[in-house]
Design an enzyme around this catalytic site. Structure first.
Site, PDB file in Angstrom:
ATOM      1  N   HIS A  36       0.872  -1.135  -0.087  1.00  0.00           N
ATOM      2  CA  HIS A  36      -0.101  -0.012   0.093  1.00  0.00           C
ATOM      3  C   HIS A  36       0.766   1.331  -0.054  1.00  0.00           C
ATOM      4  O   HIS A  36       0.437   2.267  -0.044  1.00  0.00           O
ATOM      5  CB  HIS A  36      -0.932   0.068   1.164  1.00  0.00           C
ATOM      6  CG  HIS A  36      -2.037  -1.156   1.001  1.00  0.00           C
ATOM      7  ND1 HIS A  36      -3.420  -0.605   0.675  1.00  0.00           N
ATOM      8  CD2 HIS A  36      -2.189  -2.232   1.175  1.00  0.00           C
ATOM      9  CE1 HIS A  36      -4.085  -1.703   0.567  1.00  0.00           C
ATOM     10  NE2 HIS A  36      -3.077  -2.814   1.061  1.00  0.00           N
TER      11      HIS A  36
ATOM     12  N   ASP B 172       3.398   9.220  -1.484  1.00  0.00           N
ATOM     13  CA  ASP B 172       2.141   8.396  -0.909  1.00  0.00           C
ATOM     14  C   ASP B 172       1.876   7.370  -1.905  1.00  0.00           C
ATOM     15  O   ASP B 172       1.888   7.497  -3.116  1.00  0.00           O
ATOM     16  CB  ASP B 172       0.821   9.523  -1.127  1.00  0.00           C
ATOM     17  CG  ASP B 172       0.063   9.323   0.207  1.00  0.00           C
ATOM     18  OD1 ASP B 172       0.128   8.098   0.754  1.00  0.00           O
ATOM     19  OD2 ASP B 172      -0.359  10.286   0.630  1.00  0.00           O
TER      20      ASP B 172
HETATM   21  C1  GDG Z   1      -2.035   4.013   3.261  1.00  0.00           C
HETATM   22  C2  GDG Z   1      -1.180   4.511   2.089  1.00  0.00           C
HETATM   23  C3  GDG Z   1      -2.905   4.502   0.654  1.00  0.00           C
HETATM   24  C4  GDG Z   1      -8.210  10.580   7.838  1.00  0.00           C
HETATM   25  N1  GDG Z   1      -8.539  11.402   8.671  1.00  0.00           N
HETATM   26  C5  GDG Z   1      -9.797  10.870   9.301  1.00  0.00           C
HETATM   27  C6  GDG Z   1     -10.014   9.679   8.597  1.00  0.00           C
HETATM   28  N2  GDG Z   1      -9.099   9.576   7.684  1.00  0.00           N
HETATM   29  C7  GDG Z   1      -8.986   8.805   6.713  1.00  0.00           C
HETATM   30  C8  GDG Z   1      -9.489   9.206   5.276  1.00  0.00           C
HETATM   31  C9  GDG Z   1      -8.750   8.326   4.172  1.00  0.00           C
HETATM   32  C10 GDG Z   1      -7.846   7.372   5.425  1.00  0.00           C
HETATM   33  O1  GDG Z   1      -7.930   7.820   6.514  1.00  0.00           O
HETATM   34  C11 GDG Z   1      -6.458   7.943   4.915  1.00  0.00           C
HETATM   35  O2  GDG Z   1      -6.187   7.159   3.579  1.00  0.00           O
HETATM   36  P1  GDG Z   1      -4.983   7.715   2.521  1.00  0.00           P
HETATM   37  O3  GDG Z   1      -4.993   6.736   1.576  1.00  0.00           O
HETATM   38  O4  GDG Z   1      -5.146   9.271   2.431  1.00  0.00           O
HETATM   39  O5  GDG Z   1      -3.478   7.399   3.682  1.00  0.00           O
HETATM   40  P2  GDG Z   1      -2.843   6.410   4.617  1.00  0.00           P
HETATM   41  O6  GDG Z   1      -3.681   6.292   5.785  1.00  0.00           O
HETATM   42  O7  GDG Z   1      -1.305   6.589   4.642  1.00  0.00           O
HETATM   43  O8  GDG Z   1      -2.982   4.959   3.889  1.00  0.00           O
HETATM   44  C12 GDG Z   1      -1.836   5.298   1.279  1.00  0.00           C
HETATM   45  C13 GDG Z   1      -3.762   3.711   1.673  1.00  0.00           C
HETATM   46  O9  GDG Z   1      -2.817   3.089   2.630  1.00  0.00           O
HETATM   47  C14 GDG Z   1      -4.509   2.565   0.901  1.00  0.00           C
HETATM   48  O10 GDG Z   1      -3.748   1.792   0.183  1.00  0.00           O
HETATM   49  O11 GDG Z   1      -3.528   5.209  -0.364  1.00  0.00           O
HETATM   50  O12 GDG Z   1      -0.921   5.679  -0.020  1.00  0.00           O
HETATM   51  O13 GDG Z   1      -0.148   5.593   2.866  1.00  0.00           O
HETATM   52  O14 GDG Z   1      -9.693   7.008   3.990  1.00  0.00           O
HETATM   53  O15 GDG Z   1     -10.640   9.592   5.142  1.00  0.00           O
HETATM   54  N3  GDG Z   1     -11.264   9.127   8.673  1.00  0.00           N
HETATM   55  C15 GDG Z   1     -11.942   9.547   9.549  1.00  0.00           C
HETATM   56  N4  GDG Z   1     -11.496  10.600  10.493  1.00  0.00           N
HETATM   57  C16 GDG Z   1     -10.515  11.308  10.305  1.00  0.00           C
HETATM   58  O16 GDG Z   1     -10.399  12.320  10.825  1.00  0.00           O
HETATM   59  N5  GDG Z   1     -12.850   8.773   9.904  1.00  0.00           N
END
Ligand code: GDG
Length: 466
Positions: A156, A363
């Site tokens: 990921h 990312d």
């Molecule tokens: C890893 C990889 C890849 C954030 N703040 C809150 C909240 N979030 C949720 C977002 C989103 C998730 O967390 C973050 O996902 P991302 O993809 O942006 O980033 P990572 O956590 O680093 O995820 C990344 C992912 O895995 C999937 O393969 O895309 O590159 O680093 O869904 O909405 N959710 C809630 N409250 C918050 O305050 N409920």
């Protein structure tokens, strides 16, 4: 029927609720498992004095099985090798990477423990799908225990360039363990190419028609970008709670435009650079100052790791300095919030924002960019500003793509977004939304599991460390 078995560091309970604070991976996998039925195995997140290896089972839309880990395991495997070695290195941050043998030892030990615990739960016709950098060697450990099922691995996070990977003492060993899988997936062609570069140049692997061959083993490599549950997210943006948070945001904005950032508090997300880019915008466009504000939501993560404590302190200082320099009695330029919000509330907040500012330095994918798009009002959508260095940039070419290291590019993009005519916003949004809907989480899951199921049963005898 083939059962899907997902194995990842952390698991989410099979409750079906959308309101909890969950990471992108959890949401994506829950959607996949709910559709398939199956087993999800991982660490409970809890510590125990002495490892038992007996999983705790919770039944629901799927079966959840978790084990507790010993404090030393958590320290060396999770906080150590996963979060202080692999995470920074794979995000190109050699400067933050800690190269400790004890971390590598703990990482291997815990993967052996996971293998011991999950092995008795497996059935002969399962398709096993292992997730992410915490568990790279798990497939090899399972093979050693006689596991002949189809097995896939999905990463990921980015795969680092060869020259960076070679700083890792265990690089060759780690890469060889990936040969235990039938399919290895990455979000983008760029990460796949970096992996391939190392496997060919440093290990002498061959590559033909998407299949990597080394030491008598063959592995299909797949670029397979993860998506969101777009339909669910679009609906959620119209739910009563989303409407409420939308209304609250609009009221509190008092007619000003809102820019939103939502990120775990992590150095890979480029938060400092984002604040500096926004500061540059305020400096260059004094006439715009009181017309907008930045809402940065950054729930803390990995708070026990020192680099994460440092970034938190540094961001607080930066937000304080910028607010101190520009704020007026009736306006604060940055609202910086260190807590998480329920997903449906987030959807309302995204929808209330004229600009989504998603500017990671590196990312794997970035799901926030896709969620921001899915939450927009089709008649009056906001503008996505996206880092070129997020995996999502490979698909989301209609966003305003920027280099997050350049404060000027960020400032220019904010200005362009604020001035963008409605027709252009709609055109860009339609194209982005079509992609988010077409290549959603179900598409991702199918693409990967189709490749895994077509791999056919494995012919045993794998021994990576031999
Ligand atoms: C890893 C990889 C890849 C954030 N703040 C809150 C909240 N979030 C949720 C977002 C989103 C998730 O967390 C973050 O996902 P991302 O993809 O942006 O980033 P990572 O956590 O680093 O995820 C990344 C992912 O895995 C999937 O393969 O895309 O590159 O680093 O869904 O909405 N959710 C809630 N409250 C918050 O305050 N409920």
């Amino acid at each position: 029927m083939t059962r899907l078995v997902v194995i990842s560091n952390r698991v989410a309970a099979p409750t079906g609720s959308h309101s909890g604070a969950q990471g992108g991976l959890a949401v994506a996998l829950q959607a996949a498992l709910n559709e398939y039925g199956g087993l999800w195995f991982g660490w409970s997140g809890e510590e125990t004095e002495a490892f038992t290896g007996t999983p705790e089972i919770v039944e629901g839309g799927y079966t959840m099985a978790t084990v507790d880990l010993e404090p030393q395991d958590v320290e060396e495997y999770y906080e150590g090798y996963a979060n202080r070695t692999l995470w920074p290195l794979f995000h190109y941050r050699v400067d933050l990477t800690e190269y400790e043998r004890s971390f590598a030892g703990g990482y291997n030990r815990v993967n052996e423990r996971f293998a011991d615990s999950v092995f008795p739960l497996l059935r002969a016709d399962d398709a096993i799908w292992i997730q992410d950098y915490h568990m790279i060697p798990l497939g090899a450990e399972l093979r050693r225990r006689g596991c002949a099922q189809r097995m896939g691995f999905f990463l990921h996070i980015p795969w680092p360039p060869r020259r960076l990977l070679t700083t890792l003492p265990e690089a060759a060993e780690l890469v060889r363990t990936l040969l235990a899988y039938d399919v290895v997936g990455f979000h983008t062609q760029e990460w796949l190419d970096s992996f391939l570069d190392y496997a060919r140049e440093d290990l002498g692997a061959a590559f033909k028609d998407g299949v990597l061959s080394l030491d008598g083993r063959s592995v299909r490599l797949l670029a397979c970008p993860i998506g969101i549950d777009a339909a669910e997210f679009r609906e959620m943006a119209r739910s009563p709670r989303a409407r409420l948070s939308y209304r609250q945001m609009r009221d509190s904005a008092t007619g000003r435009d809102m820019i939103v950032g939502v990120d775990r508090l992590d150095y890979s997300k480029g938060l400092e650079e984002r604040f500096l880019g926004y500061e540059r915008f305020l400096m260059h466009h004094p006439e715009e100052r009181k017309e907008l504000f930045l809402l940065q939501i950054a729930p803390p993560s990995r708070a026990t790791v020192e680099t994460y404590q440092r970034i938190r302190t540094s961001l607080e200082g930066l937000a304080g300095r910028i607010n101190g320099a520009f704020a007026d009695i009736d306006w604060v330029p940055i609202r910086y919030v260190n807590q998480g919000y329920a997903r449906d509330m987030l959807a309302g907040i995204y929808r209330a924002a004229k600009i989504g500012l998603v500017t990671p330095l590196r990312d794997g994918m970035n799901l926030v960019a896709k969620e921001y798009v899915a939450a927009q009002d089709p008649e009056d959508p906001g503008v996505l500003i996206l880092s070129r260095f997020a995996g999502a940039a490979e698909q989301m070419t209609e966003a305003l793509l920027i280099n997050p290291h350049s404060a000027e590019e960020m400032s220019d993009a904010i200005y362009q977004a604020l001035r963008m005519p409605r027709d252009e916003r709609i055109d860009r949004w339609r194209a982005l939304m079509a992609g988010v809907e077409r290549e959603d989480v179900v598409w991702w899951r199918k693409r990967f599991t189709d490749a895994l199921l077509s791999a056919g049963p494995v012919h045993g005898g794998f021994n990576a460390m031999a």
